[in-house]
Scaffold this active site. Structure first.
Site, short mmCIF file in Angstrom:
data_model
loop_
_atom_site.label_atom_id
_atom_site.label_comp_id
_atom_site.label_asym_id
_atom_site.label_seq_id
_atom_site.Cartn_x
_atom_site.Cartn_y
_atom_site.Cartn_z
N ARG A 1 36.09 39.17 48.43
CA ARG A 1 34.55 39.47 48.76
C ARG A 1 34.58 40.70 48.02
O ARG A 1 35.69 41.20 48.11
CB ARG A 1 35.00 39.00 50.77
CG ARG A 1 34.99 37.84 50.77
CD ARG A 1 33.35 37.55 50.89
NE ARG A 1 33.35 36.20 51.29
CZ ARG A 1 33.68 35.30 50.64
NH1 ARG A 1 33.55 34.96 49.89
NH2 ARG A 1 33.07 33.97 51.71
N HIS B 1 30.44 36.43 39.91
CA HIS B 1 30.23 34.81 41.64
C HIS B 1 30.37 33.86 41.26
O HIS B 1 29.92 32.32 41.37
CB HIS B 1 28.64 35.40 42.52
CG HIS B 1 27.99 36.82 43.13
ND1 HIS B 1 29.39 37.00 43.51
CD2 HIS B 1 27.36 37.43 41.76
CE1 HIS B 1 28.82 38.56 43.78
NE2 HIS B 1 27.65 38.49 43.10
N GLU C 1 29.76 45.16 39.72
CA GLU C 1 28.67 46.45 40.30
C GLU C 1 28.27 46.87 39.52
O GLU C 1 29.26 47.79 38.10
CB GLU C 1 29.29 46.86 41.63
CG GLU C 1 30.22 46.26 42.99
CD GLU C 1 30.97 46.96 43.64
OE1 GLU C 1 30.50 48.09 43.84
OE2 GLU C 1 31.80 46.72 44.63
#
Length: 391
Positions: free
Chosen positions: A233, A274, A260
């Site tokens: 996560r 992801h 990010e």
């Protein structure tokens, strides 16, 4: 007939588990009995009173307001382990990418489009290949933080590759301990694992206790040059602290599934989009598990793999007129009050089970005859009862 509302695209193999004579399934269904979803965020959305359960086709439930639903007696299911193999394989790929000059070597090859002579290209690559040399995984130490379904699979694979494996998990269950290979060395704390490991892979849930568990302080003790992998996560790693550690030459590489802005355009960061559980098999397995759990709950009241209610299961034997299930705040006297109501109304209890988890309890009571609506209404009005239904 039960009504199931779907969010996202759910695998057909999962949806086909629902018998069409018992279930109506649609993405725009009204007054559903349950939701089945993947990543759709339910926070802030109104919850119809008809909803009894939510099944997440995946392990994480950050997209579901679990505390709010618990107060309304809505059982939230997840699908732990269904996507474990997919994540395991990507973690192994990440370790291999991080140990060898695979990506940089492939990028270099693509710059040679001006060359037309294969022999000349071969000679050049023979000369340049030392720039992309790396290290073998065999003999290196892998530290696994979180030894559940995914962590234990990675431990097996790493041992097969000849790695030394150590692990840390303060919440290790008995079931998970049995799955874990005996060769895995158990670390007493996170700092010990970080200081010892050449590769560190994270497999813990995103909860308040794990938020930014990898931060500036913990990174101070990490083994110099270590590779950190995060396919769990985003919230468990402080990306700014990681960048500072990389810039200081302490952490060697960061490989993750959670890009990010601060991580982009860095040669020491491999960020994937992801894709940890994005395999056809994982999506099918998650959908099948979610569907099966929903059906068992709606049809029998049984609970398995819930993140907010206790695991409860009871077979339905002969002579059962009806099954009453109810959830309540976990305080004393509630079950006794309910049983008194049944006794006063001459409803014979054949079998029952009661389990609690934190602040909530859940009960299954099989009775000989179908109780009147007035009996169920009386149970619903008992202090601390959250929800009641008859199956």
């Amino acid at each position: 007939m039960f009504k199931i509302k779907t969010y996202n695209t759910i695998s057909v193999k999962g949806l086909n588990r629902f018998a069409r004579e018992k279930y109506e399934i649609a993405s725009d269904i009204g007054q559903p009995d349950a939701y089945i979803l993947r990543s759709h965020k339910l926070h802030g959305e109104p919850l119809p009173e008809s909803v009894k359960a939510v099944a997440r086709a995946g392990a994480g439930t950050n997209n579901v307001p679990v505390d709010e639903y618990t107060k309304k007696g809505v059982v939230v299911f997840n699908s732990p382990g269904a996507n474990a193999n997919a994540v395991k394989e990507l973690v192994l790929a990440g370790m291999l990418l991080g140990s060898r000059g695979i990506l940089s070597g492939m990028e270099y090859v693509q710059t040679l489009t001006h060359m037309t002579d294969a022999d000349e290209m071969s000679k050049l690559l023979e000369k340049e290949k030392s720039n992309f040399a790396g290290y073998e995984l065999q003999g290196k130490t892998l530290g696994i933080v979180g030894l559940g379904a995914i962590g234990s699979l990675i431990a097996d694979a790493a041992l097969a590759l000849g790695m030394n494996v150590v692990g840390f998990d303060p919440a290790l269950s008995v079931e998970a301990a049995w799955r874990l290979p005996s060769q895995v060395g158990r670390m007493e704390n996170l700092q010990s694992l970080l200081a010892r490991s050449d590769y560190i892979t994270l497999h813990v849930p995103a909860i308040p206790a794990t938020r930014h568990m990898i931060n500036a302080d913990t990174l101070k003790v990490v083994k110099k040059g270590a590779t950190l992998l995060n396919f769990a996560r985003e919230a468990i790693v402080d990306a700014h602290a990681v960048v500072e550690s990389l810039d200081a030459g302490h952490l060697g590489r960061y490989i993750c599934d959670f890009p990010e802005p601060i991580l982009l355009k860095r040669k020491d960061v491999y960020a994937m989009p992801h894709i940890g559980a994005s395999t056809e098999e994982a999506e099918e397995n998650c959908a099948i598990m979610a569907a099966d759990q929903l059906m068992d709950y709606l049809e029998n009241g049984n609970i398995k793999n819930s993140v907010n209610f206790p695991a409860v299961s009871m077979d339905r034997g002969p002579g059962i007129g009806a099954r009453i299930t109810f959830s309540n705040e976990n305080v004393s006297g509630v079950l006794g009050h309910v049983l008194s109501i049944l006794a006063d109304n001459k409803v014979n209890v054949v079998d029952m089970v009661n389990k609690s988890r934190g602040d909530v309890a859940y009960n299954i009571i099989d009775v000989a005859g179908a109780p009147d609506a007035s009996v169920i209404d009386a149970i619903a009005k008992v202090d601390h009862v959250i929800a009641v239904r008859v199956i």
